[in-house]
Write a protein that holds these residues in place. Structure first.
Motif, PDB file in Angstrom:
ATOM      1  N   ARG A 184      -3.241  17.669 -16.055  1.00  0.00           N
ATOM      2  CA  ARG A 184      -4.104  17.016 -15.062  1.00  0.00           C
ATOM      3  C   ARG A 184      -3.955  17.695 -13.710  1.00  0.00           C
ATOM      4  NH1 ARG A 184      -1.649  11.959 -17.030  1.00  0.00           N
ATOM      5  NH2 ARG A 184      -2.850  11.275 -18.832  1.00  0.00           N
ATOM      6  N   PHE A 185      -2.730  17.959 -13.300  1.00  0.00           N
ATOM      7  CA  PHE A 185      -2.503  18.595 -12.003  1.00  0.00           C
ATOM      8  C   PHE A 185      -2.919  20.062 -12.020  1.00  0.00           C
ATOM      9  CE2 PHE A 185       0.804  15.206 -12.092  1.00  0.00           C
ATOM     10  CZ  PHE A 185       0.297  14.442 -11.060  1.00  0.00           C
ATOM     11  N   ARG A 186      -2.772  20.700 -13.164  1.00  0.00           N
ATOM     12  CA  ARG A 186      -3.034  22.143 -13.246  1.00  0.00           C
ATOM     13  C   ARG A 186      -4.524  22.445 -13.331  1.00  0.00           C
ATOM     14  NH1 ARG A 186      -0.107  23.199 -17.673  1.00  0.00           N
ATOM     15  NH2 ARG A 186       1.785  23.451 -16.432  1.00  0.00           N
ATOM     16  N   TYR A 187      -5.291  21.586 -14.019  1.00  0.00           N
ATOM     17  CA  TYR A 187      -6.653  21.964 -14.352  1.00  0.00           C
ATOM     18  C   TYR A 187      -7.755  21.082 -13.748  1.00  0.00           C
ATOM     19  CZ  TYR A 187      -4.306  24.782 -17.904  1.00  0.00           C
ATOM     20  OH  TYR A 187      -3.506  25.674 -18.545  1.00  0.00           O
ATOM     21  N   LEU A 188      -7.446  19.836 -13.398  1.00  0.00           N
ATOM     22  CA  LEU A 188      -8.495  18.960 -12.878  1.00  0.00           C
ATOM     23  C   LEU A 188      -8.724  19.186 -11.390  1.00  0.00           C
ATOM     24  CD1 LEU A 188      -7.812  15.447 -14.474  1.00  0.00           C
ATOM     25  CD2 LEU A 188      -9.583  17.091 -15.109  1.00  0.00           C
ATOM     26  N   THR A 189      -9.982  19.140 -10.988  1.00  0.00           N
ATOM     27  CA  THR A 189     -10.336  19.124  -9.565  1.00  0.00           C
ATOM     28  C   THR A 189     -11.434  18.084  -9.352  1.00  0.00           C
ATOM     29  OG1 THR A 189     -12.035  20.854  -9.770  1.00  0.00           O
ATOM     30  CG2 THR A 189      -9.780  21.569  -9.239  1.00  0.00           C
ATOM     31  N   ILE A 190     -11.429  17.481  -8.169  1.00  0.00           N
ATOM     32  CA  ILE A 190     -12.493  16.570  -7.763  1.00  0.00           C
ATOM     33  C   ILE A 190     -13.062  17.098  -6.452  1.00  0.00           C
ATOM     34  CG2 ILE A 190     -13.070  14.237  -7.008  1.00  0.00           C
ATOM     35  CD1 ILE A 190     -10.882  13.165  -8.811  1.00  0.00           C
ATOM     36  N   GLY A 191     -14.340  17.419  -6.462  1.00  0.00           N
ATOM     37  CA  GLY A 191     -14.953  18.011  -5.287  1.00  0.00           C
ATOM     38  C   GLY A 191     -14.325  19.346  -4.913  1.00  0.00           C
ATOM     39  N   ILE A 245     -14.724   2.988  -4.748  1.00  0.00           N
ATOM     40  CA  ILE A 245     -16.143   3.361  -4.818  1.00  0.00           C
ATOM     41  C   ILE A 245     -16.865   2.903  -3.560  1.00  0.00           C
ATOM     42  CG2 ILE A 245     -18.307   2.916  -6.049  1.00  0.00           C
ATOM     43  CD1 ILE A 245     -16.583   2.685  -8.635  1.00  0.00           C
ATOM     44  N   SER A 246     -16.564   1.686  -3.121  1.00  0.00           N
ATOM     45  CA  SER A 246     -17.262   1.129  -1.963  1.00  0.00           C
ATOM     46  C   SER A 246     -16.969   1.884  -0.675  1.00  0.00           C
ATOM     47  CB  SER A 246     -16.906  -0.352  -1.788  1.00  0.00           C
ATOM     48  OG  SER A 246     -15.569  -0.501  -1.333  1.00  0.00           O
ATOM     49  N   VAL A 247     -15.791   2.529  -0.585  1.00  0.00           N
ATOM     50  CA  VAL A 247     -15.448   3.280   0.626  1.00  0.00           C
ATOM     51  C   VAL A 247     -15.679   4.780   0.448  1.00  0.00           C
ATOM     52  CG1 VAL A 247     -13.811   1.532   1.386  1.00  0.00           C
ATOM     53  CG2 VAL A 247     -12.995   3.442  -0.007  1.00  0.00           C
ATOM     54  N   GLY A 248     -16.301   5.165  -0.669  1.00  0.00           N
ATOM     55  CA  GLY A 248     -16.699   6.559  -0.856  1.00  0.00           C
ATOM     56  C   GLY A 248     -15.619   7.496  -1.335  1.00  0.00           C
ATOM     57  N   ILE A 249     -14.596   6.968  -2.021  1.00  0.00           N
ATOM     58  CA  ILE A 249     -13.524   7.813  -2.557  1.00  0.00           C
ATOM     59  C   ILE A 249     -13.731   7.983  -4.051  1.00  0.00           C
ATOM     60  CG2 ILE A 249     -11.039   7.986  -3.003  1.00  0.00           C
ATOM     61  CD1 ILE A 249     -10.545   6.541  -0.392  1.00  0.00           C
ATOM     62  N   GLY A 250     -13.825   9.241  -4.491  1.00  0.00           N
ATOM     63  CA  GLY A 250     -13.972   9.533  -5.908  1.00  0.00           C
ATOM     64  C   GLY A 250     -12.653   9.338  -6.628  1.00  0.00           C
ATOM     65  N   ALA A 251     -12.665   8.616  -7.760  1.00  0.00           N
ATOM     66  CA  ALA A 251     -11.419   8.295  -8.452  1.00  0.00           C
ATOM     67  C   ALA A 251     -11.645   8.193  -9.949  1.00  0.00           C
ATOM     68  CB  ALA A 251     -10.841   6.987  -7.921  1.00  0.00           C
ATOM     69  N   LEU A 252     -10.588   8.499 -10.701  1.00  0.00           N
ATOM     70  CA  LEU A 252     -10.549   8.328 -12.147  1.00  0.00           C
ATOM     71  C   LEU A 252      -9.508   7.261 -12.461  1.00  0.00           C
ATOM     72  CD1 LEU A 252     -10.312  12.099 -13.191  1.00  0.00           C
ATOM     73  CD2 LEU A 252     -12.384  10.717 -13.064  1.00  0.00           C
ATOM     74  N   PRO A 253      -9.835   6.255 -13.274  1.00  0.00           N
ATOM     75  CA  PRO A 253      -8.840   5.247 -13.636  1.00  0.00           C
ATOM     76  C   PRO A 253      -7.873   5.781 -14.680  1.00  0.00           C
ATOM     77  CG  PRO A 253     -10.906   4.787 -14.760  1.00  0.00           C
ATOM     78  CD  PRO A 253     -11.160   5.967 -13.860  1.00  0.00           C
ATOM     79  N   LEU A 254      -6.602   5.403 -14.568  1.00  0.00           N
ATOM     80  CA  LEU A 254      -5.582   5.838 -15.525  1.00  0.00           C
ATOM     81  C   LEU A 254      -4.558   4.718 -15.686  1.00  0.00           C
ATOM     82  CD1 LEU A 254      -4.635   8.213 -17.296  1.00  0.00           C
ATOM     83  CD2 LEU A 254      -3.261   9.005 -15.357  1.00  0.00           C
ATOM     84  N   HIS A 255      -4.946   3.669 -16.397  1.00  0.00           N
ATOM     85  CA  HIS A 255      -4.087   2.530 -16.723  1.00  0.00           C
ATOM     86  C   HIS A 255      -3.584   1.815 -15.463  1.00  0.00           C
ATOM     87  CE1 HIS A 255      -4.742   4.126 -20.577  1.00  0.00           C
ATOM     88  NE2 HIS A 255      -3.740   4.964 -20.620  1.00  0.00           N
ATOM     89  N   ASP A 256      -2.394   2.195 -14.947  1.00  0.00           N
ATOM     90  CA  ASP A 256      -1.879   1.532 -13.746  1.00  0.00           C
ATOM     91  C   ASP A 256      -1.891   2.472 -12.543  1.00  0.00           C
ATOM     92  OD1 ASP A 256       0.122   3.254 -14.519  1.00  0.00           O
ATOM     93  OD2 ASP A 256       1.749   1.798 -14.349  1.00  0.00           O
TER      94      ASP A 256
END
Length: 433
Positions: free
Chosen positions: A248-255, A386-397
């Motif tokens: 996840r840290f090595r390959y994922l990017t958001i924006g 979402i309401s404050v414009g932050i892109g996020a992926l859910p991951l359990h906790d």
């Protein structure tokens, strides 16, 4: 000896998007039904619903072949053919099995039945024949396919015995469905990339005789409950959930940014204390002496205790062995502790450290309740982000966000936990380093 690659589990939600693929599937479905009629296999008039289910099965098979061809490594497609299969998805069952048999008789696919030999399990697989590709349109790209939208929820239709149908309150169902829809709209629009591309092709889970395919389409989630809306409810199905942590840290990017994981600490224990109206002990709740964290093997020991605590909360009877569904999983937990450690010693240490809640929360089968509260918090966190414009992926906790949004996400998580349970739950930002 070279080991054949694991087959890819059929994604039964695939649907055809490309016009030539849709036309081919419609023509193939009609000709297979004609084959069945010509062989005298029909004893009575075919119902419209049966014909629809058969057509849906043919589409799933053909789209599965297209998806595997896009992978380009020649893997077979793993399928479920047993009587139980329709319990996983309505695509499986007698209509799917009939479609496989008719395509096999036509020489369009090869079937290898699964089996178990000792501890080795082989999945049933289907593979397209050269004759199939002589008539099917060649695959172009992932735009040839789309994913059928799955239900917003799973696992809430039956009680714990699996017998009686339950109906969630209509007002709750309406509101919760809208929440999941809003989260999924956000996930579809998120500028998410894996290693510079949009797709993570394969996901492997230990002890499964197949791998899973994950593509640009595999972004939506659903809440998975455990028998009723009072238990479970975690957000599942995003491809990032089954990725190894380091990847996840090595390959994922958001924006275009690297990501961080913003994570609640010791959540189950702290929720149990909060629901009991008690303050938890000071310090790390997995540190029994206050000095355990100074040991050289502390990271491993802490992870082991965390797993044991969660198992104790979920257990319905006295725990006498290491937790896990398989011998390999139990051995993995055992390896986290110093040689010679007994499960009973760890259980006794946990109960002594958390004696205030032990009788109420340990070995009482209440893990599903805490998962429900955890999932409510994470759903609220996602909606607030979402309401404050932050892109996020859910991951359990936890949530995965762009590195520059880590601190803002941490504040949101602190606020939502305090609002929902009235407790201060620590939140850390993990950047993988």
């Amino acid at each position: 000896m070279t080991t054949a690659p694991k087959p890819v589990a059929l994604e039964t939600r695939w649907r055809a998007a490309a016009p030539d693929l849709k036309a081919f599937i419609a023509q193939l479905t009609a000709s297979l039904l004609a084959d069945e009629d010509g062989q005298g296999l029909r004893q009575r008039k075919r119902r419209a619903t049966d014909q629809e289910k058969f057509a849906r099965a043919v589409e799933a098979i053909c789209c599965g072949f297209t998806a595997n061809a896009l992978l380009g490594d020649g893997r077979a497609v793993a399928v479920r053919l047993g009587n139980y299969a329709s319990g996983y998805t309505s695509v499986y069952g007698k209509h799917f099995n009939r479609a496989v048999d008719l395509m096999r008789a036509r020489g369009l696919l090869r079937l290898a039945l699964g089996h178990r030999s000792g501890k080795v399990r082989r999945a049933s697989t289907i593979t397209p024949s050269p004759a199939y590709w002589n008539v099917a349109p060649p695959p172009g790209d992932w735009g040839d396919l789309y994913l059928e939208e799955h239900r917003a929820f799973v696992g809430i239709n039956f009680d714990e015995s699996g017998q009686r149908r339950l109906t969630p309150p209509e007002d709750w169902l309406r509101a919760a469905t809208a929440e999941v829809a809003r989260i999924n709209d956000h996930l579809r629009a998120l500028p998410l990339r894996y290693n510079g591309n949009e797709a993570l092709p394969l996901v492997e889970i230990a002890d499964r005789p197949w791998v899973y395919i994950a593509t640009p389409h595999h972004r939506t989630v659903r809440r998975a409950f455990k028998g009723s809306i009072e238990r479970g409810g975690r957000l599942y199905d995003g491809y990032w959930e089954t990725m190894p942590r380091a990847d996840r840290f090595r390959y994922l990017t958001i924006g275009g940014e690297p990501v961080v994981n913003v994570d609640y600490g010791q959540l189950f224990l702290r929720l149990a204390y909060a629901l009991s109206g008690l303050e938890p002990p000071a310090g790390d709740l997995y540190d029994f002496t206050g000095g355990d964290h100074e040991a050289s093997d502390w990271p491993s020991l802490r992870e082991g205790r965390k797993r044991m605590v969660n198992a104790l909360i979920s257990a319905k009877r006295a725990m006498r062995q290491w937790p896990g569904q398989t011998s390999a999983e139990r051995a993995m937990v055992r390896s986290l502790f110093p040689a010679g450690t007994k499960p009973s010693n760890v259980v006794a240490g946990i109960k002594a450290r958390h004696h205030a809640i032990a009788a109420e929360w340990f070995e009482r089968g209440r893990g599903g309740e805490l998962q429900r509260l955890e999932s409510d918090i994470l759903t609220a966190v996602m909606l607030k982000l979402i309401s404050v414009g932050i892109g996020a992926l859910p991951l359990h906790d936890s949530v995965i966000v762009a590195r520059s949004d880590g601190e803002a996400a941490r504040r949101v998580m602190l606020e939502e936990a305090q609002r929902i349970v009235g407790a201060d739950i620590p939140v850390k930002i993990d950047d993988g380093r």
